[in-house]
Design a protein around this motif. Structure first.
Motif, PDB file in Angstrom:
ATOM      1  N   VAL A 163      -9.876   6.180   5.901  1.00  9.33           N
ATOM      2  CA  VAL A 163      -8.620   6.651   6.497  1.00  9.33           C
ATOM      3  C   VAL A 163      -7.663   7.222   5.461  1.00  9.33           C
ATOM      4  O   VAL A 163      -6.492   7.461   5.753  1.00  9.33           O
ATOM      5  CB  VAL A 163      -7.916   5.517   7.278  1.00  9.33           C
ATOM      6  N   MET A 164      -8.128   7.476   4.238  1.00 13.98           N
ATOM      7  CA  MET A 164      -7.239   7.959   3.185  1.00 13.98           C
ATOM      8  C   MET A 164      -6.694   9.348   3.529  1.00 13.98           C
ATOM      9  O   MET A 164      -7.342  10.144   4.217  1.00 13.98           O
ATOM     10  CB  MET A 164      -7.945   7.979   1.834  1.00 13.98           C
TER      11      MET A 164
ATOM     12  N   ASN B  30      -9.483   1.891   1.328  1.00 15.25           N
ATOM     13  CA  ASN B  30      -9.129   2.632   2.544  1.00 15.25           C
ATOM     14  C   ASN B  30      -9.830   3.972   2.683  1.00 15.25           C
ATOM     15  O   ASN B  30      -9.304   4.886   3.326  1.00 15.25           O
ATOM     16  CB  ASN B  30      -7.614   2.864   2.585  1.00 15.25           C
TER      17      ASN B  30
ATOM     18  N   GLU C 130      -6.039   3.500  -1.635  1.00 14.81           N
ATOM     19  CA  GLU C 130      -5.388   2.194  -1.710  1.00 14.81           C
ATOM     20  C   GLU C 130      -6.212   1.261  -2.588  1.00 14.81           C
ATOM     21  O   GLU C 130      -7.428   1.128  -2.422  1.00 14.81           O
ATOM     22  CB  GLU C 130      -5.240   1.588  -0.319  1.00 14.81           C
TER      23      GLU C 130
ATOM     24  N   LYS D 265     -11.878   0.510  -3.923  1.00 21.55           N
ATOM     25  CA  LYS D 265     -11.120   1.429  -3.069  1.00 21.55           C
ATOM     26  C   LYS D 265     -11.141   0.889  -1.643  1.00 21.55           C
ATOM     27  O   LYS D 265     -12.212   0.743  -1.045  1.00 21.55           O
ATOM     28  CB  LYS D 265     -11.726   2.825  -3.163  1.00 21.55           C
TER      29      LYS D 265
ATOM     30  N   ALA E 156       0.837  -1.211   0.000  1.00 25.14           N
ATOM     31  CA  ALA E 156       0.000   0.000   0.000  1.00 25.14           C
ATOM     32  C   ALA E 156       0.871   1.261   0.000  1.00 25.14           C
ATOM     33  O   ALA E 156       0.683   2.175   0.798  1.00 25.14           O
ATOM     34  CB  ALA E 156      -0.949  -0.004   1.192  1.00 25.14           C
TER      35      ALA E 156
END
Length: 360
Positions: free
Chosen positions: A190-191, A187, A176, A185, A130
């Protein structure tokens, strides 16, 4: 009588002549991928007036391209997540080289050459970790990969060379993904997107993040002004409701400024910035939205909305002396100027996302 173009192509095939320049393929101002009426995919050179200067077939749907600074050679990237890219001789149509991302990596659809054309930098995903990386390729050795360095974020989508010719700016989109999950997609809650400035050896000069409330606003595409001001377009991942602005600018050492915070202005674009471009004089900045079927143009100095122009499936944007050139999936090409939109005709292609400028 043999044409100059045919004569040059023959010499190139025998290795007698030097590589063709962009002037030899019609002096295009931009490159764009497109799908033809025959269903095949092409890389096209586009003139400043929107006309097609050359058309060469490519093996699959493209996203963006990297234009060599001196010779008529372009790197075309597969749409993400793609593991191949090709180097196209834009005069002959021959494939000069094929690039394969290393195991555990895929391309994101964008790349850029060093100012002298000796190196190519590609935005990539180290998907098992990641982690975003910038791949480094030795052009003079035949596009041999020589290494990589950390992009300092997740999902580096776009990468550009700053006007100083030494600094790379990376749009780390923050999303991610993993090939095992397709384009899912992974994440979003929490991106953390960012803009990162790097030396060409990977050392970090500056990293800039948006306000915490905008951490789901993925920074995707970039354009540069001659003084180093970076324009960036974003794509909102936080769902519908009150949509945030999707356009901003950043100058090294300062905080980012966002344009179009008014909810009505932001809502027109449906949370999706497709392409971004400064005008030829640098006074205005435009963002396109194929989902909103609009282009918004802002005054850079004041941040005020200057124009809204409706255009179905519009995405590609490029600088023009008095405004912008725009292309759409409908085949339409138009000039966007202070007095409105001036249609330039409809090509026999479906234009893809970007008009990549040639600075020669």
């Amino acid at each position: 009588m043999t044409s100059r173009r045919g004569f040059l192509a023959g010499l190139l095939a025998t290795g007698v002549a030097p590589a063709a320049t962009w002037a030899d393929v019609g002096a295009p101002a931009y490159l764009s991928a497109a799908q033809g009426a025959d269903g095949a995919y092409y890389l096209l050179g586009v003139g400043p007036e929107g006309g097609i200067r050359f058309r060469q077939k490519i093996p699959g749907r493209g996203h963006a391209a990297a234009a060599h600074p001196q010779r008529a050679e372009a790197v075309g990237f597969a749409r993400r997540p793609g593991t191949f890219a090709f180097v196209l001789d834009c005069l002959s149509g021959d494939t000069v080289a094929e690039l394969s991302s290393p195991e555990g990596r895929h391309f994101y659809g964008h790349g850029v050459f060093s100012r002298d054309g000796a190196l190519l930098f590609t935005a990539e995903n180290d998907y098992d970790n990641a982690r975003g990386v910038i791949g480094v390729w030795d052009v003079r050795a035949g596009y041999v990969r020589t290494g990589e360095f950390d992009s300092q974020g997740v999902g580096p989508h776009d990468v550009r060379l700053m006007p100083d010719g030494e600094t790379l700016v990376v749009a780390n989109g923050g999303i991610e993904t993993h090939p095992d999950s397709g384009r899912t997609k992974l994440n979003i809650p929490v991106m953390q997107p960012n803009l990162t400035y790097l030396r060409q050896n990977g050392s970090v000069l500056e990293t800039v993040e948006l306000a915490p409330a905008l951490h789901m606003n993925s920074i995707r595409h970039l354009d540069l002004r001659a003084d180093g001001l970076v324009g960036f377009a974003m794509q909102w991942q936080g769902g519908q409701g009150t949509l945030p602005p999707i356009l901003g600018v950043h100058q090294r050492g300062a905080a980012p400024r966002l344009f179009g915070a008014d909810p009505e202005v932001a809502g027109q674009m449906n949370g999706y910035g497709g392409s971004v471009s400064f005008s030829g004089d640098g006074r205005h900045l435009a963002v396109s939205s194929p989902r909103g079927a609009r282009v918004q143009v802002f005054d850079v100095a004041s941040g005020a909305l200057a124009q809204v122009l409706e255009m179905e499936d519009v995405c590609g944007l490029g600088a023009a002396p008095a405004g912008f050139l725009a292309s759409a999936g409908t085949g339409q090409v138009a000039m966007l100027e202070a007095d409105g939109r001036h249609p330039l005709g409809t090509a026999d292609v479906r234009w893809d996302n970007h008009l990549v400028p040639l600075h020669t």
